[in-house]
Design an enzyme around this catalytic site. Structure first.
Site, short mmCIF file in Angstrom:
data_model
loop_
_atom_site.label_atom_id
_atom_site.label_comp_id
_atom_site.label_asym_id
_atom_site.label_seq_id
_atom_site.Cartn_x
_atom_site.Cartn_y
_atom_site.Cartn_z
N ARG A 93 56.26 22.16 -10.37
CA ARG A 93 57.48 22.72 -9.80
C ARG A 93 57.20 23.32 -8.42
O ARG A 93 57.98 23.17 -7.48
CB ARG A 93 57.99 23.81 -10.75
CG ARG A 93 59.45 24.11 -10.63
CD ARG A 93 59.90 25.07 -11.71
NE ARG A 93 60.15 24.43 -12.98
CZ ARG A 93 61.23 23.71 -13.27
NH1 ARG A 93 62.15 23.52 -12.37
NH2 ARG A 93 61.39 23.18 -14.46
N LEU A 101 64.62 26.75 -9.60
CA LEU A 101 63.79 26.94 -8.42
C LEU A 101 62.78 28.06 -8.65
O LEU A 101 63.08 29.03 -9.35
CB LEU A 101 64.68 27.26 -7.22
CG LEU A 101 65.60 26.11 -6.82
CD1 LEU A 101 66.75 26.60 -5.96
CD2 LEU A 101 64.81 25.02 -6.08
N HIS A 135 78.49 28.32 -10.05
CA HIS A 135 78.23 28.18 -11.48
C HIS A 135 79.57 28.09 -12.21
O HIS A 135 80.48 28.88 -11.94
CB HIS A 135 77.43 29.39 -11.99
CG HIS A 135 77.15 29.30 -13.46
ND1 HIS A 135 76.18 28.46 -13.96
CD2 HIS A 135 77.74 29.89 -14.53
CE1 HIS A 135 76.18 28.57 -15.28
NE2 HIS A 135 77.11 29.43 -15.65
N THR A 143 69.38 34.83 -6.84
CA THR A 143 68.19 35.65 -7.01
C THR A 143 67.25 34.88 -7.95
O THR A 143 67.67 33.86 -8.52
CB THR A 143 68.57 37.02 -7.63
OG1 THR A 143 69.20 36.78 -8.88
CG2 THR A 143 69.49 37.80 -6.71
N ASP A 178 71.30 31.97 -12.67
CA ASP A 178 72.74 32.28 -12.66
C ASP A 178 73.00 33.77 -12.58
O ASP A 178 73.88 34.32 -13.25
CB ASP A 178 73.42 31.66 -13.89
CG ASP A 178 73.28 30.15 -13.91
OD1 ASP A 178 73.24 29.55 -12.82
OD2 ASP A 178 73.17 29.57 -15.00
#
Ligand code: GRF
Length: 218
Positions: free
Chosen positions: A72, A100, A116, A148, A152
């Site tokens: 990742r 992320l 979202h 952040t 979500d």
């Protein structure tokens, strides 16, 4: 000559929110009126339908297949490099279906937005429409928020509400929510580039006092 603010949009699939933002930018002439442009669209899925839509709208595109990266972190580093080539003032997640890393999110802190499909903090995560139906809530919707490191989460910029109808299924509900997403995401982006958003103690204020909510007209 003022410098132009660059907006980079990340997608994974259909790209209808990206399309709504690009169309708003074109119709409202953001480049001359707001000195802001959609610099590019990046998809982590090379076959994302949204890539062709962006190209047809004249926006530069890039496919960055996450599957070819071992970790990742490696993918996020490559993604950041691609984004930074456009010198972004704002990065938008628009149906970008990858979690992320905190490092990536920190790099774009304060200039990374997501949409979202629920009224956060209700129904973070996936399958939001079915979960709303299963829970029996009578109002559902969508949220544009700053990102952040928590999934979500993050300061809420604008929300759109839609009624949940007795005959709704996940698909009909998703369709009505999506129509509202296409209204609120371009608006949130516009506010950002206009400098109309102030974040204080995790809350977002629209400096002109514009309503930070939108209700679907029945
Ligand atoms: C939208 O429902 C958005 O809220 C969610 O993913 C969906 C993306 O749709 N994050 P699209 O790719 O913009 O059409």
């Amino acid at each position: 000559m003022p410098t132009v603010k660059n907006i980079v949009i990340l997608i994974s699939g259909r790209g209808s929110n990206m399309e709504a933002i690009v169309r708003s930018a074109q119709t409202e002439q953001w480049e001359s009126v707001l000195q802001a442009r959609i610099a590019g669209v990046i998809s982590n899925r090379p076959n994302a339908a949204g890539l062709a839509i962006a190209r047809d709208l004249g926006v530069p595109t890039l496919a960055l297949d996450h599957k070819i990266y071992a970790t990742r972190e490696a993918f996020d580093a490559a993604l950041a490099q691609a984004i930074d080539a456009w010198q972004p003032d704002l990065v938008l997640l628009a149906g970008f279906m990858r979690v992320l890393t905190a490092g990536f999110v920190g790099r774009y802190a304060g200039r990374l937005m997501n949409i979202h499909p629920s009224l956060l903090p209700s129904f973070a995560g996936l399958d939001t429409h079915q979960r709303a139906l299963d829970t029996g809530v009578k109002i559902h919707g969508s949220t544009v928020h700053f990102v952040t490191p928590d999934l979500d989460d993050g300061p809420i910029i604008i929300q759109a509400a839609v009624p949940v109808l007795a005959q709704d299924n996940a698909s009909t509900l998703a369709t009505r929510v999506l129509q509202q997403e296409h209204r609120i995401y371009p608006l949130a982006v516009r506010w950002f580039v206009e400098g109309q958003l102030q974040v204080e103690q995790g809350r977002v204020r629209q400096l002109q006092g514009q309503p930070q909510w939108h209700m679907q007209n029945e």
